[in-house]
Scaffold this motif. Structure first.
Motif, PDB file in Angstrom:
ATOM      1  N   VAL A  35       0.867  -1.206  -0.056  1.00 55.92           N
ATOM      2  CA  VAL A  35      -0.001  -0.042   0.022  1.00 55.92           C
ATOM      3  C   VAL A  35       0.854   1.352   0.125  1.00 55.92           C
ATOM      4  N   LYS A  36       1.893   1.208   0.673  1.00 56.95           N
ATOM      5  CA  LYS A  36       2.832   2.456   0.674  1.00 56.95           C
ATOM      6  C   LYS A  36       3.398   2.608  -0.361  1.00 56.95           C
ATOM      7  N   LEU A  37       3.931   1.644  -1.054  1.00 60.54           N
ATOM      8  CA  LEU A  37       4.564   1.976  -2.573  1.00 60.54           C
ATOM      9  C   LEU A  37       3.333   2.545  -3.626  1.00 60.54           C
ATOM     10  N   THR A  38       1.978   2.069  -3.494  1.00 61.63           N
ATOM     11  CA  THR A  38       1.180   2.463  -4.409  1.00 61.63           C
ATOM     12  C   THR A  38       0.824   3.825  -3.763  1.00 61.63           C
ATOM     13  N   LEU A  39       0.795   4.364  -2.496  1.00 63.11           N
ATOM     14  CA  LEU A  39       0.639   5.373  -2.041  1.00 63.11           C
ATOM     15  C   LEU A  39       1.549   6.573  -2.578  1.00 63.11           C
ATOM     16  N   ASP A  40       2.976   5.909  -2.552  1.00 57.38           N
ATOM     17  CA  ASP A  40       4.149   6.644  -2.991  1.00 57.38           C
ATOM     18  C   ASP A  40       3.966   7.159  -4.414  1.00 57.38           C
ATOM     19  N   ASN A  41       3.433   6.082  -5.100  1.00 59.33           N
ATOM     20  CA  ASN A  41       3.657   6.381  -6.426  1.00 59.33           C
ATOM     21  C   ASN A  41       2.430   7.434  -6.930  1.00 59.33           C
ATOM     22  N   LEU A  42       1.346   7.275  -6.179  1.00 56.02           N
ATOM     23  CA  LEU A  42       0.362   8.110  -6.347  1.00 56.02           C
ATOM     24  C   LEU A  42       0.672   9.412  -6.044  1.00 56.02           C
ATOM     25  N   MET A  43       1.550   9.708  -4.845  1.00 58.07           N
ATOM     26  CA  MET A  43       1.866  10.991  -4.503  1.00 58.07           C
ATOM     27  C   MET A  43       2.706  11.537  -5.358  1.00 58.07           C
ATOM     28  N   GLU A  44       3.608  10.664  -6.014  1.00 57.81           N
ATOM     29  CA  GLU A  44       4.599  11.357  -7.102  1.00 57.81           C
ATOM     30  C   GLU A  44       3.952  11.548  -8.236  1.00 57.81           C
ATOM     31  N   THR A  45       2.959  10.928  -8.680  1.00 61.99           N
ATOM     32  CA  THR A  45       2.098  11.482  -9.912  1.00 61.99           C
ATOM     33  C   THR A  45       1.366  12.656  -9.544  1.00 61.99           C
ATOM     34  N   GLN A  46       0.787  12.842  -8.443  1.00 61.04           N
ATOM     35  CA  GLN A  46       0.037  14.006  -7.883  1.00 61.04           C
ATOM     36  C   GLN A  46       1.182  15.216  -8.016  1.00 61.04           C
ATOM     37  N   ALA A  47       2.380  14.874  -7.460  1.00 66.40           N
ATOM     38  CA  ALA A  47       3.353  15.914  -7.409  1.00 66.40           C
ATOM     39  C   ALA A  47       3.815  16.548  -8.845  1.00 66.40           C
ATOM     40  N   GLY A  48       3.613  15.508  -9.925  1.00 65.85           N
ATOM     41  CA  GLY A  48       3.807  15.738 -11.317  1.00 65.85           C
ATOM     42  C   GLY A  48       2.947  16.774 -11.866  1.00 65.85           C
ATOM     43  N   PHE A  49       1.613  16.948 -11.258  1.00 69.72           N
ATOM     44  CA  PHE A  49       0.526  17.835 -11.741  1.00 69.72           C
ATOM     45  C   PHE A  49       1.018  19.316 -11.070  1.00 69.72           C
TER      46      PHE A  49
END
Length: 909
Positions: A308-322
């Motif tokens: 879950v942490k890996l998925t959330l980190d990827n999600l946060m990274e994607t969000q940071a890219g916006f």
């Protein structure tokens, strides 16, 4: 030697002398004398004199060991039946018994030979040889069993001796072997349970799901087999008990002999022992099985957490890219749709994270042993979820403002286009008349009224509203539209002047020409100067009266600030400057609150312990333990509010921080100057476990409730005693944020040094907390030098001297060890977690081994694993292979160890 000794001290059992017992030259029928003395009978046996001495001694020794100690202490009654034999047989029997009988004798009865001649010889012989038998008990010669009945009741004698006692020698042997086999079964079963329990207690818990499941399955299978052994043993004992009681069960008139009653008691005692062993084993297994199940729950939780942490980190990274906020209405609307898609995509991981955090909290509520591992992960999951939600909301706010701004800019641009079209559509020939000019003026005035719908009373509100999205590109676009607005307004002004002149007087006719708008002046916008406050207000009023849109008014105001040098130099510079001020303000406000909380603890709790009116409320366990409960909290309060520093100068840490509000760059110096004083937090944290233990013991007393009521605190004292621990970690977080806003600017180096200082203090505090938990070390750890590093590792050992099997085992089975690196010594400890009065488990470190740093060497790389390194001792006499959790951790330890070894080498030189 041990085996020989065990053979020597092991008591005889029936199976050892089964053949001798079957010969039946001596029996223990179970009868008793009048005083309860056990009776051993030597029936007529033709080859009695031919029995080997060892066989005779074994049988007699075994028979005398069967009765209880109480019965045996009375003394044995011997009955020698030689009615059909000769005096020589009587003499031989008495001689052998006198010389080899191992028990206490009470009486010896001899049924003399029945034939007249042998009886006469026996009478004479007993008189002549009585002293030769060396018996200290009476030897009574009997002519018949009738004479024997005068001494011993018939019910205690077998049928061969004229009695009524039922005795079957084969059955007796069968019962004895069965009882002894059952006793051995009970002993073996108990040993197996103890061995299994020891193995369980020493089992290292695995670190992954598969190994934990395999261990749980293996232990459960072993437990099931042992339970089957227990059931089999209980069944065996019950069957044996039924067999012994069979005569009584078969006939109500039957009675068990004393020996049979003792057999029953023995079996019942063994069954009770089995029952107690089973209960103790079940209780231990329940705890161990629960721990294994909790370990499996923990491994599943950790596995799910990593996913879950890996998925959330990827999600946060994607969000940071916006990071794009759009340069047009269409682009912003697309970005909003993409943000909505990302939000929908994140719902499932967020729900999993919340569900996992809830599961972790349920594990904590169920008294899971790894609370300290689970709780931070639950907090981390909720933090990431909150961060994503907050960041999503922030993105929506920014994109919403961007959409609003671009819509306003588009409206302003459309207004300009509409204005230009209006001017172009007014035919010059129609405006030559008074009526035509007035009509054109009305059209222009109606059009200019539409500009007022987009106005604000204060231009600064617009800047504050859109400050976060005013990128250089958007500013350039806004400036272009502002210029366009000014040009269009100037066109309207000129047209209005011309039309008013035409409407005021009648002019001569002119030659009609094709309609066209006045051209926009091809010039740069006039330079805007920054007037005084009053002049600036009149200038803004003038702009509003002329009908300039909100966009033009506000952005012109912003550009005034930029051109005059009073506004922010760039968006990033403006943001960093504001962030610095925000961080300083946050630090000051939280510092003030912190100081006030310290003061309330000292005055509202610590001082009240000396209040005579409240002494009767203080529990006895708390008497004279104020320093344990509060530690050096007064010293911390003095440092922050009224402290005399190490140089003797007055220090008020709060005041020093407050002085940084005008010059944030001075903040780093405050921490660097006071780094020695901040070491007082280490002492406080070292005392915290003792304080918490005392609070758990006395926290619910009326004294603390009364103090809390007076202070009107919503939280109890233990929450406030945690404040210093939280505060010392808060400083480094604020310094990190300050450093982010000060990259490549003045004071960056000092901020980095201050941050490193605070991190070093926190590390020192953390290391000291681990150090005080070391147990079993006989020396003084303060003499080992500075504690440089500490951490947990997998450790293999190898010794040149030792059994090969030990070496092989060392290669494959690592030990979990917690290492403490000092300048003079390297300690190897085993981490243990202990329950503290039913509360959360606390770690302790059991000392196992130590290496002097002056005699060790190090090998950085171990073939096959880049996380391992070797430490060898006494010229590789002992080798320790150490595996770190990461390459970075390994390199850090190697670097620190090399510094120690290099320092020793330089000292030697």
């Amino acid at each position: 030697t041990d085996e020989i000794m065990q053979q020597e001290i092991r008591p005889l059992v029936a199976v050892d002398i089964i053949e001798q017992l079957h010969r039946q030259f001596a029996i223990l029928s179970g009868g008793r004398g009048k005083d309860g003395a056990p009776i051993i009978t030597f029936p007529e046996f033709a080859g009695f004199s031919d029995i080997p001495d060892e066989d005779f001694l074994n049988v007699v020794t075994y028979l005398t060991s069967i009765p209880s100690l109480e019965a045996a202490s009375i003394g044995f009654i011997i009955i020698i039946d030689r009615r059909r034999d000769k005096w020589s047989a009587v003499k031989a029997s008495l001689t052998r018994i006198a010389g080899a009988f191992p028990g206490n004798l009470q009486l010896v009865f001899v049924l003399r030979p029945s034939r007249f001649i042998q009886r006469t010889i026996a009478d004479i012989g007993i008189k002549l040889y009585r002293d030769d038998f060396k018996m200290k008990v009476p030897i009574i010669m009997l002519n018949s069993v009738s004479d024997l009945h005068g001494y011993i009741d018939k019910s205690q004698l077998t049928r061969e001796l004229g009695g009524t006692l039922e005795y079957g020698h084969s059955q007796w042997i069968h019962h004895r072997t069965a009882i002894e086999n059952f006793a051995m079964t009970v002993k073996t079963t108990a040993q197996m349970l103890q061995t299994f329990g020891t193995d369980l207690a020493e089992t290292e818990l695995p670190n992954d799901v598969q190994c934990t499941e395999e261990l749980l399955s293996a232990h459960s299978d072993h437990h099931g087999k042992l339970k089957d052994e227990l059931k089999l043993a209980v069944k065996q004992g019950a069957t044996l008990l039924t067999c012994i009681r069979e005569p009584v069960t078969r006939s109500a008139n039957s009675r068990l002999s004393p020996d049979e009653l003792e057999n029953v008691a023995t079996v019942e005692r063994l069954l009770a022992q089995l029952d107690e062993t089973e209960k103790a084993f079940d209780q231990f297994w329940t705890k161990h099985h629960l721990k294994l199940e909790q370990c499996l729950q923990l491994r599943h939780f950790e596995h799910d957490f990593r996913e879950v942490k890996l998925t959330l980190d990827n999600l946060m990274e994607t969000q940071a890219g916006f990071a794009d906020i759009g340069d047009s209405v269409t682009r912003v609307e697309n970005l909003l749709r993409e943000q909505k898609h990302l939000e929908e995509k994140g719902q499932e991981p967020l729900e999993k994270a919340q569900s996992l955090a809830l599961h972790g909290e349920q594990l904590i509520q169920n008294n899971h042993y790894a609370v300290d591992s689970i709780r931070p992960k639950c907090v981390e999951l909720r933090r990431i979820c909150d961060d994503f939600t907050n960041e999503t909301k922030k993105k929506y706010d920014i994109l919403g403002k961007s959409l609003e701004l671009h819509k306003q800019l588009d409206k302003a641009s459309q207004w300009c286009e509409a204005g230009i079209y209006l001017l172009a559509s007014q035919a010059v020939d129609k405006c030559q008349s008074q009526e035509g000019a007035e009509t054109a003026l009305v059209e222009i005035e109606k059009f200019l009224v539409t500009a007022k719908e987009h106005q604000l009373s204060n231009p600064k509100e617009f800047y504050n509203q859109f400050d976060m999205i005013l990128t250089p590109e958007i500013k350039a676009n806004a400036q272009r539209i502002v210029q366009k607005l000014e040009d269009v307004q100037e066109m309207f002004d000129k047209r209005q002047v011309s039309l008013k002149k035409l409407a005021a007087k009648q002019t001569r006719p002119v030659q009609p020409v094709a309609p066209h708008p006045e051209s926009s002046p091809k010039r740069a916008s006039p330079k805007i100067t920054r007037p005084a406050a009053v002049g600036r207000m009149s200038y803004s009023e003038n702009l509003r009266k002329r009908g300039i849109l909100l966009v033009s008014v506000t952005i012109i105001s912003c550009f005034e600030d930029l051109s005059s040098g009073s506004g922010p130099q760039s968006p990033k510079c403006c943001k960093d400057s504001k962030n610095k001020i925000h961080i300083i303000n946050e630090l000051i406000e939280t510092e003030r609150v912190y100081v006030e909380e310290l003061q309330s603890i000292i005055e509202g709790y610590a001082s009240e312990m000396d209040n005579p009116n409240l002494v009767h409320l203080i529990p006895s366990a708390l008497q004279n333990k104020k320093e344990i409960l509060f530690g050096n909290l007064p010293e911390i309060y003095d440092f922050h509010n009224r402290h005399v520093g190490t140089g003797g100068c007055p220090v008020i840490f709060l005041k020093e921080i407050e002085n940084c509000i005008e010059n944030p760059e001075l903040l780093a110096r405050c921490f660097l100057k006071r780094k020695e004083d901040l070491q007082i937090y280490e002492k406080y944290c070292q005392n915290k476990p003792r304080s918490e233990a005392l609070w758990r013991q006395c926290g619910d007393s009326f004294f603390f409730q009364e103090c809390q009521r007076k202070l009107d605190h919503k939280l109890s004292l233990d929450a406030y005693l945690l404040k210093p621990v939280q505060r010392i970690t808060k400083y480094q977080l604020l310094l990190k944020e300050m450093l982010k806003c000060s990259k490549n600017s003045e004071g960056t180096a000092e901020l980095e040094e201050a941050l490193a200082t605070m991190l070093d203090i926190i590390k020192s505090v953390n290391d000291s907390m681990h150090q005080i938990a070391i147990t079993g070390y006989e020396g003084d750890v303060s003499e080992l030098g500075k504690l440089l590093m500490q951490g947990s590792f997998n450790v293999w050992t190898d010794h040149k001297k030792g059994h090969n099997k030990v070496k092989d085992l060392a290669r494959f089975k690592p030990m979990q060890r917690h290492l403490f690196l000092y300048t003079k010594m390297l300690l190897f400890c085993k981490k243990r977690e202990e329950n503290t009065d039913g509360h959360e488990k606390s770690a302790s470190y059991s000392f196992k081994n130590s290496l002097k740093m002056s005699t060790v060497g190090i090998t950085e790389n171990v073939k096959g694993d880049n996380k391992k390194f070797e430490i060898w001792y006494n010229g590789r006499e002992e080798v320790y292979i150490i595996q770190a959790s990461s390459v970075e951790l390994k390199n850090t330890w190697i670097s620190e160890i090399r510094k120690v070894l290099t320092g020793q080498l330089e000292a030697c030189r």
